[in-house]
Motif scaffolding. Structure first.
Motif, PDB file in Angstrom:
ATOM      1  N   VAL B  32       1.350 -17.256  -3.575  1.00  8.82           N
ATOM      2  CA  VAL B  32       1.486 -15.809  -3.666  1.00  8.82           C
ATOM      3  C   VAL B  32       1.880 -15.270  -2.288  1.00  8.82           C
ATOM      4  O   VAL B  32       1.317 -15.670  -1.274  1.00  8.82           O
ATOM      5  CB  VAL B  32       0.168 -15.153  -4.123  1.00  8.82           C
ATOM      6  N   SER B  33       2.852 -14.366  -2.297  1.00  5.00           N
ATOM      7  CA  SER B  33       3.263 -13.706  -1.061  1.00  5.00           C
ATOM      8  C   SER B  33       3.183 -12.201  -1.239  1.00  5.00           C
ATOM      9  O   SER B  33       3.341 -11.698  -2.357  1.00  5.00           O
ATOM     10  CB  SER B  33       4.697 -14.103  -0.679  1.00  5.00           C
ATOM     11  N   TRP B  34       2.945 -11.513  -0.151  1.00  7.83           N
ATOM     12  CA  TRP B  34       2.875 -10.052  -0.152  1.00  7.83           C
ATOM     13  C   TRP B  34       3.977  -9.486   0.743  1.00  7.83           C
ATOM     14  O   TRP B  34       4.245 -10.006   1.841  1.00  7.83           O
ATOM     15  CB  TRP B  34       1.522  -9.568   0.365  1.00  7.83           C
ATOM     16  N   TYR B  35       4.591  -8.393   0.275  1.00  8.98           N
ATOM     17  CA  TYR B  35       5.645  -7.704   1.016  1.00  8.98           C
ATOM     18  C   TYR B  35       5.371  -6.199   0.993  1.00  8.98           C
ATOM     19  O   TYR B  35       4.830  -5.675   0.014  1.00  8.98           O
ATOM     20  CB  TYR B  35       7.022  -7.963   0.395  1.00  8.98           C
ATOM     21  N   GLN B  36       5.786  -5.532   2.067  1.00  7.00           N
ATOM     22  CA  GLN B  36       5.715  -4.079   2.128  1.00  7.00           C
ATOM     23  C   GLN B  36       7.139  -3.522   2.097  1.00  7.00           C
ATOM     24  O   GLN B  36       7.992  -3.959   2.869  1.00  7.00           O
ATOM     25  CB  GLN B  36       5.041  -3.638   3.440  1.00  7.00           C
ATOM     26  N   GLN B  37       7.387  -2.580   1.199  1.00  2.00           N
ATOM     27  CA  GLN B  37       8.702  -1.967   1.114  1.00  2.00           C
ATOM     28  C   GLN B  37       8.573  -0.465   1.357  1.00  2.00           C
ATOM     29  O   GLN B  37       8.118   0.277   0.475  1.00  2.00           O
ATOM     30  CB  GLN B  37       9.363  -2.235  -0.234  1.00  2.00           C
ATOM     31  N   VAL B  38       8.958  -0.049   2.538  1.00  2.00           N
ATOM     32  CA  VAL B  38       9.007   1.368   2.861  1.00  2.00           C
ATOM     33  C   VAL B  38      10.244   1.976   2.216  1.00  2.00           C
ATOM     34  O   VAL B  38      11.288   1.327   2.111  1.00  2.00           O
ATOM     35  CB  VAL B  38       9.031   1.559   4.386  1.00  2.00           C
ATOM     36  N   GLN B  44       9.401  -6.142   3.658  1.00  2.00           N
ATOM     37  CA  GLN B  44       8.998  -6.847   4.879  1.00  2.00           C
ATOM     38  C   GLN B  44       7.850  -7.777   4.522  1.00  2.00           C
ATOM     39  O   GLN B  44       6.865  -7.359   3.906  1.00  2.00           O
ATOM     40  CB  GLN B  44       8.544  -5.859   5.942  1.00  2.00           C
ATOM     41  N   PHE B  45       7.939  -9.035   4.969  1.00  2.00           N
ATOM     42  CA  PHE B  45       6.931 -10.047   4.669  1.00  2.00           C
ATOM     43  C   PHE B  45       5.618  -9.744   5.379  1.00  2.00           C
ATOM     44  O   PHE B  45       5.607  -9.466   6.586  1.00  2.00           O
ATOM     45  CB  PHE B  45       7.476 -11.407   5.093  1.00  2.00           C
ATOM     46  N   ILE B  46       4.508  -9.832   4.606  1.00  2.00           N
ATOM     47  CA  ILE B  46       3.193  -9.621   5.196  1.00  2.00           C
ATOM     48  C   ILE B  46       2.426 -10.948   5.278  1.00  2.00           C
ATOM     49  O   ILE B  46       1.988 -11.355   6.349  1.00  2.00           O
ATOM     50  CB  ILE B  46       2.355  -8.599   4.393  1.00  2.00           C
ATOM     51  N   ASP B  85       1.429   3.580   6.521  1.00  2.00           N
ATOM     52  CA  ASP B  85       1.165   2.521   5.540  1.00  2.00           C
ATOM     53  C   ASP B  85       1.636   2.914   4.147  1.00  2.00           C
ATOM     54  O   ASP B  85       1.585   2.095   3.220  1.00  2.00           O
ATOM     55  CB  ASP B  85      -0.337   2.197   5.489  1.00  2.00           C
ATOM     56  N   SER B  86       2.093   4.137   3.989  1.00  2.00           N
ATOM     57  CA  SER B  86       2.627   4.579   2.701  1.00  2.00           C
ATOM     58  C   SER B  86       3.863   3.753   2.364  1.00  2.00           C
ATOM     59  O   SER B  86       4.834   3.727   3.133  1.00  2.00           O
ATOM     60  CB  SER B  86       3.001   6.058   2.755  1.00  2.00           C
ATOM     61  N   ALA B  87       3.816   3.071   1.234  1.00  2.00           N
ATOM     62  CA  ALA B  87       4.898   2.153   0.873  1.00  2.00           C
ATOM     63  C   ALA B  87       4.646   1.589  -0.517  1.00  2.00           C
ATOM     64  O   ALA B  87       3.592   1.816  -1.120  1.00  2.00           O
ATOM     65  CB  ALA B  87       4.987   0.995   1.882  1.00  2.00           C
ATOM     66  N   ASP B 107       5.917  -5.503 -10.199  1.00  2.00           N
ATOM     67  CA  ASP B 107       6.481  -4.158 -10.065  1.00  2.00           C
ATOM     68  C   ASP B 107       5.869  -3.359  -8.926  1.00  2.00           C
ATOM     69  O   ASP B 107       6.298  -2.244  -8.650  1.00  2.00           O
ATOM     70  CB  ASP B 107       6.336  -3.390 -11.383  1.00  2.00           C
ATOM     71  N   GLY B 108       4.869  -3.910  -8.286  1.00  2.00           N
ATOM     72  CA  GLY B 108       4.348  -3.312  -7.076  1.00  2.00           C
ATOM     73  C   GLY B 108       3.259  -2.289  -7.289  1.00  2.00           C
ATOM     74  O   GLY B 108       3.004  -1.817  -8.405  1.00  2.00           O
ATOM     75  N   THR B 109       2.578  -1.989  -6.184  1.00  2.00           N
ATOM     76  CA  THR B 109       1.609  -0.896  -6.117  1.00  2.00           C
ATOM     77  C   THR B 109       2.162   0.122  -5.138  1.00  2.00           C
ATOM     78  O   THR B 109       2.432  -0.207  -3.974  1.00  2.00           O
ATOM     79  CB  THR B 109       0.235  -1.385  -5.617  1.00  2.00           C
ATOM     80  N   ARG B 110       2.330   1.352  -5.620  1.00  3.31           N
ATOM     81  CA  ARG B 110       2.814   2.393  -4.716  1.00  3.31           C
ATOM     82  C   ARG B 110       1.624   3.074  -4.080  1.00  3.31           C
ATOM     83  O   ARG B 110       0.822   3.713  -4.764  1.00  3.31           O
ATOM     84  CB  ARG B 110       3.680   3.408  -5.463  1.00  3.31           C
TER      85      ARG B 110
END
Lengths: 116, 114
Positions: B32-38, B44-46, B85-87, B107-110
């Motif tokens: 499992v990988s986590w990414y942040q998308q602003v 961006q890889f976390i 951190d809003s993303a 589908d992500g968490t906003r």
């Protein structure tokens, strides 16, 4: 360090015409390259990948991409665009010499608009 | 087959609070990988986790942490939330977590910080 550039923020094409979305990359070794598509309020969907072998790779929904090592490019193409192809497209690269870990580095994205 | 599932879909927090995001990978996927998308940017890889061990960490502060459970699900924790951190936080899974395998995204968490 690895990086990806998508030089066009937006690409406009008429339905039925061919489309190209450009991507160039920079890595210190042999790259693994991916294309993803993102529809509004959704996650990323995998389209295709280049690992090794034939420079022309085929993927989902009629998309294909051409790997060009000398130009460090991996452009996404489709012979005939559909209105439903309108979305945000991301190119990504990873490079891990010992094949451990899969951190993807993404480009900034290209919005594809297909007009009827 | 179910894809990658993330919860919650939306979250509103205030500055200084803490948040936990959850992810269930595709059945049989161990990484499992986590990414942040602003907004307006590429992801961006976390973090990456494989078999409950951290396999990679991106350029994020120590306020970000994660873990993976024996059933391969994962949590991302963010402490002392900042407006920046809003993303959209994306979780991705793959079979063995090797770089030649495609990652499949939820589908992500906003997350919105007020």
């Amino acid at each position: 360090a690895q990086s990806v550039a998508q030089p066009e923020d937006q690409v406009n094409v008429a339905e039925g015409n061919p489309l190209t979305v450009k991507c160039t990359y920079s890595v210190s070794g042999n790259p693994y390259l991916f294309w993803y598509v993102q529809y509004p309020n959704r996650g990323l969907q995998f389209l295709l990948k280049y690992i090794t072998g034939d420079n022309l790779v085929k993927g989902s929904y009629g998309f294909e991409a051409e790997f060009n090592k000398s130009q460090t490019s991996f452009h996404l193409k489709k012979p005939s665009a559909l209105v439903s192809d309108s979305a945000l497209y991301f190119c990504a690269v990873t490079f891990t010499p010992d094949n451990a870990g899969n951190m993807l580095t993404f480009g900034g994205g290209t919005r594809l608009m297909v007009k009827p | 087959d179910a894809g990658v599932t993330q919860s919650p879909t939306h979250l509103i927090k205030t500055r200084g609070q803490q948040v936990t995001l959850r992810c269930s990978p595709i059945s049989g996927h161990k990484s499992v990988s986590w990414y942040q998308q602003v907004l307006g940017q590429g992801p961006q890889f976390i973090f990456q986790y494989y078999e409950k061990e951290e396999r990679g960490r991106g350029n994020f502060p120590d306020r970000f942490s994660a873990r993976q459970f024996p059933n391969y699900s994962s949590e991302l924790n963010v402490n002392a939330l900042l407006l920046g951190d809003s993303a959209l936080y994306l979780c991705a899974s793959s079979l063995e977590g090797n770089s030649n395998q495609p990652q499949h995204f939820g589908d992500g968490t906003r997350l919105s910080i007020l």
